[in-house]
Design a protein around this motif. Structure first.
Motif, PDB file in Angstrom:
ATOM      1  N   MET A 277       0.831  -1.212   0.000  1.00 52.42           N
ATOM      2  CA  MET A 277       0.000   0.000   0.000  1.00 52.42           C
ATOM      3  C   MET A 277       0.867   1.264   0.000  1.00 52.42           C
ATOM      4  O   MET A 277       0.577   2.249  -0.675  1.00 52.42           O
ATOM      5  CB  MET A 277      -0.933  -0.003   1.221  1.00 52.42           C
ATOM      6  N   LEU A 278       1.973   1.203   0.779  1.00 51.60           N
ATOM      7  CA  LEU A 278       2.875   2.344   0.821  1.00 51.60           C
ATOM      8  C   LEU A 278       3.524   2.572  -0.549  1.00 51.60           C
ATOM      9  O   LEU A 278       3.655   3.704  -1.015  1.00 51.60           O
ATOM     10  CB  LEU A 278       3.951   2.132   1.887  1.00 51.60           C
ATOM     11  N   ALA A 279       3.910   1.473  -1.203  1.00 51.22           N
ATOM     12  CA  ALA A 279       4.518   1.590  -2.534  1.00 51.22           C
ATOM     13  C   ALA A 279       3.528   2.177  -3.540  1.00 51.22           C
ATOM     14  O   ALA A 279       3.878   3.034  -4.354  1.00 51.22           O
ATOM     15  CB  ALA A 279       5.010   0.217  -3.006  1.00 51.22           C
ATOM     16  N   LEU A 280       2.275   1.730  -3.478  1.00 49.08           N
ATOM     17  CA  LEU A 280       1.260   2.277  -4.374  1.00 49.08           C
ATOM     18  C   LEU A 280       0.998   3.755  -4.084  1.00 49.08           C
ATOM     19  O   LEU A 280       0.760   4.549  -4.986  1.00 49.08           O
ATOM     20  CB  LEU A 280      -0.035   1.483  -4.244  1.00 49.08           C
ATOM     21  N   GLY A 281       1.024   4.095  -2.789  1.00 56.47           N
ATOM     22  CA  GLY A 281       0.769   5.482  -2.420  1.00 56.47           C
ATOM     23  C   GLY A 281       1.863   6.419  -2.895  1.00 56.47           C
ATOM     24  O   GLY A 281       1.625   7.613  -3.103  1.00 56.47           O
ATOM     25  N   LEU A 282       3.074   5.879  -3.071  1.00 57.02           N
ATOM     26  CA  LEU A 282       4.185   6.709  -3.520  1.00 57.02           C
ATOM     27  C   LEU A 282       4.278   6.810  -5.037  1.00 57.02           C
ATOM     28  O   LEU A 282       5.100   7.562  -5.545  1.00 57.02           O
ATOM     29  CB  LEU A 282       5.502   6.144  -2.967  1.00 57.02           C
ATOM     30  N   VAL A 283       3.455   6.028  -5.757  1.00 61.30           N
ATOM     31  CA  VAL A 283       3.513   6.057  -7.218  1.00 61.30           C
ATOM     32  C   VAL A 283       3.229   7.456  -7.746  1.00 61.30           C
ATOM     33  O   VAL A 283       3.953   8.001  -8.585  1.00 61.30           O
ATOM     34  CB  VAL A 283       2.524   5.037  -7.816  1.00 61.30           C
ATOM     35  N   GLY A 284       2.141   8.036  -7.296  1.00 54.03           N
ATOM     36  CA  GLY A 284       1.777   9.368  -7.764  1.00 54.03           C
ATOM     37  C   GLY A 284       2.823  10.402  -7.411  1.00 54.03           C
ATOM     38  O   GLY A 284       3.072  11.344  -8.170  1.00 54.03           O
ATOM     39  N   ILE A 285       3.465  10.270  -6.243  1.00 54.16           N
ATOM     40  CA  ILE A 285       4.488  11.223  -5.834  1.00 54.16           C
ATOM     41  C   ILE A 285       5.727  11.092  -6.708  1.00 54.16           C
ATOM     42  O   ILE A 285       6.317  12.090  -7.136  1.00 54.16           O
ATOM     43  CB  ILE A 285       4.843  11.021  -4.341  1.00 54.16           C
ATOM     44  N   ARG A 286       6.121   9.818  -7.004  1.00 57.23           N
ATOM     45  CA  ARG A 286       7.328   9.603  -7.805  1.00 57.23           C
ATOM     46  C   ARG A 286       7.142  10.028  -9.260  1.00 57.23           C
ATOM     47  O   ARG A 286       8.063  10.523  -9.888  1.00 57.23           O
ATOM     48  CB  ARG A 286       7.727   8.123  -7.759  1.00 57.23           C
ATOM     49  N   THR A 287       5.944   9.818  -9.780  1.00 56.61           N
ATOM     50  CA  THR A 287       5.724  10.123 -11.201  1.00 56.61           C
ATOM     51  C   THR A 287       5.380  11.585 -11.447  1.00 56.61           C
ATOM     52  O   THR A 287       5.450  12.046 -12.591  1.00 56.61           O
ATOM     53  CB  THR A 287       4.589   9.243 -11.752  1.00 56.61           C
ATOM     54  N   ARG A 288       4.988  12.294 -10.426  1.00 55.83           N
ATOM     55  CA  ARG A 288       4.654  13.715 -10.565  1.00 55.83           C
ATOM     56  C   ARG A 288       5.404  14.497  -9.485  1.00 55.83           C
ATOM     57  O   ARG A 288       4.818  15.059  -8.571  1.00 55.83           O
ATOM     58  CB  ARG A 288       3.147  13.935 -10.446  1.00 55.83           C
TER      59      ARG A 288
END
Length: 385
Positions: A1-12
């Motif tokens: 869940m933490l990895a998924l939550g960081l997807v938007g932060i890493r890509t934008r």
């Protein structure tokens, strides 16, 4: 869940940084508006404390027939909140520079018998020489107030040098010290201080104090003032006059109240602005990522997983902003306070509130966007992408 939550932060990264910046500015504001006023308040408190906010004076009412009891100091010292107590007594003698001066010219100075513990009770210091000691208080020795030294023409007391003398009555007294100016007790500045036993021996002092100086805990000053007359003289409390607490004490408490209200108002505004920024960013993120949401739902992701993903992202954004804001706020506070020369005071509660507030804002700001994302059906999300 933490990895998924960081997807938007890493890509934008740029958008995430700007969003975190909004939170960090809000949290930094909390640190600054608590740290700087707290430091200012500490500096103000120290300055007001120097004005004697915890000091009272007790004296007999204006009458020639009444004197404070000889044991007044001992009686007052039994009051629990009292931290220091001492006394002086007017011995009704004139002081002269030498025997050649007119015996009736006392230069407007007062000769006082003083206890050894007087200086800490009135926050006084010796500028030159030494204060009275258990040995010198029994001999004809004096310490001059700052104004008294000037009027008598004695500007220095040098160890090992020839000692200056003044005449009190028909006897010479040796000057052992000169006090620094006393802000709260100008009467002492214009006085010549003799040891309590020496005043009895050489000046006919009867042992009754004229003024008693009392220091008490600041939160109990009013209570101590109420019981002082009856404590000093249980039989004649009406004959004892006690000074009222310093106006500086009222000013100090008013400043505390004003600063506390200011903290709450500014902190609330800062958190509100930061929360709106996170919520706005997350709503836009949901709209831009509808294709991702539809694809994940089509591959089997549940509503709860979609909701958790965006809620985690919102919380992480706020947490990163909170950490940056605390760091920025601490640096700004320390820099400004150091420049002003104030003591550095950063309440730990404000740091904890900043981090906790950032997390809370992240959760609250992410609720609506995460619920909105979770309600999208796979077909509707893909069709709108």
């Amino acid at each position: 869940m933490l990895a998924l939550g960081l997807v938007g932060i890493r890509t934008r990264v740029a958008r995430a940084a700007l969003c975190a910046l909004g939170i960090s500015i809000g949290i930094a504001t909390i640190i600054v508006v608590t740290g700087i006023p707290a430091s200012s308040r500490r500096a103000l408190a120290e300055e007001l404390a120097a004005l004697g906010t915890n000091t009272l004076q007790a004296a007999p009412r204006e009458t020639n027939e009444y004197a404070l009891p000889q044991n007044a100091v001992e009686m007052i010292s039994r009051i629990g909140p009292v931290t220091r107590v001492s006394a002086v007594a007017n011995v009704h003698s004139l002081v002269r520079r030498s025997e050649t001066v007119d015996p009736l010219d006392g230069s407007g100075l007062t000769v006082l018998a003083a206890r050894l513990d007087l200086l800490p009770a009135i926050d006084a210091e010796v500028a030159q020489g030494v204060w009275l000691s258990p040995a010198s208080e029994t001999f004809p020795a004096v310490v001059l107030g700052a104004v008294a030294a000037t009027r008598l023409g004695i500007t220095s007391v040098r160890a090992g040098g020839e000692a200056s003398q003044v005449m009190i009555g028909d006897r010479y007294f040796t000057v052992t010290g000169i006090l620094a100016g006393i802000r709260n007790s100008p009467d002492i500045d214009r006085s010549v201080l003799v040891g309590w036993p020496a005043a009895r021996t050489y000046l006919g002092f009867d042992g009754h104090p004229t003024v008693v100086y009392v220091q008490a805990r600041e939160d109990a000053v009013e209570s101590v003032r109420a019981v002082l007359p009856a404590t000093i003289d249980p039989e004649n409390p009406g004959m004892v006059q006690v000074s009222r607490p310093s106006d500086a004490l009222t000013a100090k408490r008013a400043a505390d109240s004003t600063f506390s209200s200011l903290f709450l108002g500014l902190a609330a505004i800062a958190l509100l602005v930061g929360g709106i920024g996170v919520a706005n960013t997350m709503v836009v993120s949901v709209l831009e990522r509808r294709a991702e949401i539809g694809l994940r739902r089509a591959l089997g992701a549940s509503r709860g997983q979609i909701r958790g993903q965006f809620l985690t992202e919102s919380t992480m954004l706020a947490a990163l902003g909170g950490l940056a804001g605390v760091t920025l706020g601490l640096l700004a506070t320390v820099g400004y306070v150091t420049y002003q020369g104030w003591p550095i005071v950063v309440p730990l509660s404000s740091v904890a509130a900043g981090l906790g507030g950032a997390l809370l804002v992240g959760v609250l700001a992410g609720l609506y966007p995460s619920v909105r994302a979770a309600r999208m059906t796979p077909t509707a999300a893909l069709a709108a992408a």
